[in-house]
Enzyme design. Structure first.
Site, short mmCIF file in Angstrom:
data_model
loop_
_atom_site.label_atom_id
_atom_site.label_comp_id
_atom_site.label_asym_id
_atom_site.label_seq_id
_atom_site.Cartn_x
_atom_site.Cartn_y
_atom_site.Cartn_z
N ARG A 32 0.80 -1.24 0.00
CA ARG A 32 0.00 0.00 0.00
C ARG A 32 0.83 1.28 0.00
O ARG A 32 0.29 2.36 0.29
CB ARG A 32 -0.93 0.02 1.21
N HIS A 48 -6.46 -3.72 4.99
CA HIS A 48 -7.42 -2.61 4.97
C HIS A 48 -7.66 -2.16 6.40
O HIS A 48 -7.45 -2.91 7.36
CB HIS A 48 -8.75 -3.04 4.34
N ASP A 100 -1.45 -12.96 -1.28
CA ASP A 100 -2.26 -11.81 -1.71
C ASP A 100 -2.57 -10.94 -0.50
O ASP A 100 -3.70 -10.47 -0.31
CB ASP A 100 -3.54 -12.25 -2.43
N ASN A 147 -0.28 -1.78 -7.82
CA ASN A 147 -1.45 -0.91 -7.81
C ASN A 147 -1.46 0.02 -6.59
O ASN A 147 -2.39 0.04 -5.79
CB ASN A 147 -2.75 -1.72 -7.91
#
Length: 447
Positions: free
Chosen positions: A88, A332, A328, A118
């Site tokens: 992140r 969050h 993966d 990403n």
């Protein structure tokens, strides 16, 4: 001396000493070793392996600086390699950052990770790539970074793959978003062949997704949710297996979730494609029913599917169709995961529970051996991303995990090294407690 300074000096002292690991069972898929043996580490590498190595064998000055680890009853294996993580950073560091992500990796026994691209900004340029590489160098583990296949993950315009490869990108992936344009993907595959780098693909055709994160089936029907059909994965996997065969590209099907997709990869391998597949611990441990019990902490892309899919994933692991286990790791915030199912983000943390779930779901039921598990979690992922796989052999870099295969531990949210605790496995009692992680000859985690 102040306590915090003393603690820092003690850590520094441990890290600067040589390390002697005594009486551990070395399980190494590279050398094929599976026996109780001593391992001596000096100057970041494995200096010696053998029976009955003792600190007294060295001169007194050197022996005084040897950290001795009694690994009696424990497994000593090459450091784990997770080639699918989300740290992140940059852009979403309230969820995780490179430092905390690396700490979570170390706690889980990982000495190398490959980060997905990403972020925000996405890794479609050399500047962002270098930021991550430089920050990764401060962590104590090996942090590798992929680049996107397309600019801004738009699926239409290729990045400068050559420049990113020259800057050290580990491979290319638009993970999180499927590449729908076949022309763009074929061009990228051909370029990846030239560069001898892999392409990893997220396979979910939005045409077959009503709502993401939950399998389209009995649970989505019960919840009135809509869900994501396995067909969304199957049609993309079928296409991309054939494109891999046609181009000769080294391609990974990421986080495979459908039994039909496992069969498609199996066929493509038989046809000669350089095709590979990842499985996550949650996809071979849980089914769609977990959504009813764990709510948003069981929402992920691709979703948990049926028991039949789970069994076919395990069959694929057993016969080599699936050749990598990855996490993966998708942290969050609690606030995000507290939203209603349809509004919460998909994904769970995974680095700190992966090894344990591999033992619980695959080794203990007798599906695979512990040696095979280490191959799937260390050797194969490293080789796919063009790294020299770790090994417990003389002269090898001292990247090592030491764990108790049968040592039970409970997953507690307070114990996570990650910033996030979005895991369905909180409260589970699992085998496979990690006691030490050693990277480049330094102890980076100790239970």
């Amino acid at each position: 001396m102040p306590e915090d300074k003393q603690e820092t000096d003690e850590k520094k002292e441990i890290q600067n000493t040589s390390i002697l690991i005594k009486n551990g069972r070395v399980v190494d898929p590279v050398s094929g070793t599976d026996e109780v043996i001593d391992v001596f580490i000096k100057n970041n590498v494995i200096e010696e392996i053998g029976h009955d190595i003792n600190a007294a064998d060295f001169n007194s000055e050197e022996s005084d600086n040897i950290k001795i680890i009694n690994a009696d009853g424990m497994i000593v294996a090459p450091g784990l390699v997770d080639t699918h993580v989300h740290f992140r950073d940059p852009g979403f560091t309230y969820k995780e950052d490179i430092i905390t992500g690396a700490s979570a990796a170390a706690r889980g026994g990982f000495t190398t990770v490959v980060c997905m691209a990403n972020t925000k900004p996405v890794v479609d340029n050399v500047e962002t790539l270098r930021y991550i590489q430089e920050k990764g160098e401060t962590t104590g583990i090996h942090v590798m970074q992929t680049a996107t296949v397309t600019k801004e993950l738009n699926g239409t315009e290729l990045v400068d793959m050559e420049a990113l490869a020259d800057a050290g990108a580990a491979g290319f992936t638009d993970d999180g978003i499927p590449i729908m344009d076949e022309h763009v993907l074929v061009t990228a595959m051909k370029k990846a062949v030239e560069l001898d780098l892999p392409i990893s693909l997220h396979e979910e055709d939005p045409e077959f997704i009503i709502r993401p994160g939950v399998n389209q089936g009995k649970v989505s029907d019960q919840l009135g949710y809509g869900g994501a059909s396995a067909t969304a994965e199957d049609v993309m996997v079928a296409r991309d297996c054939m494109l891999a065969l046609n181009t000769g590209a080294s391609v990974c099907i990421q986080h495979i979730s459908s039994g039909n997709s496992v069969e498609l990869v199996r066929l493509a391998k038989k046809l000669g494609a350089d095709i590979h597949a990842e499985a996550t611990p949650h996809h071979f441990t849980l089914t769609e029913d977990a959504v009813l019990k764990y709510g948003t902490n069981a929402r992920m892309n691709p979703p948990l599917r049926t028991e039949n899919d789970r069994e076919k994933i395990i069959e694929g692991i057993k016969d080599g169709t699936i050749d990598m286990i990855v996490t993966d790791h998708a942290p969050h915030s609690e606030e995000e995961k507290a939203k209603p199912l349809e509004n919460a983000p998909s994904g769970i943390t995974g680095l700190e529970t992966s090894l344990a779930l591999g033992i619980k779901s695959l080794v203990e039921p007798g599906h695979i051996s512990l040696m095979k598990l280490i191959e799937l979690m260390s050797k194969n992922p490293a080789e796919f991303y063009r790294m020299v796989p770790g090994s417990i052999t003389k002269g090898a870099s001292a990247d090592i995990v030491i764990f108790g295969e049968k040592d039970l531990w409970t997953v507690n949210r307070e114990d996570f090294a990650s910033k996030a605790c979005n895991s369905p496995f909180i409260g589970w009692e699992l085998p496979g407690k990690v006691h030490y992680t050693i990277c480049s000859g330094k102890i980076i985690y100790q239970a």
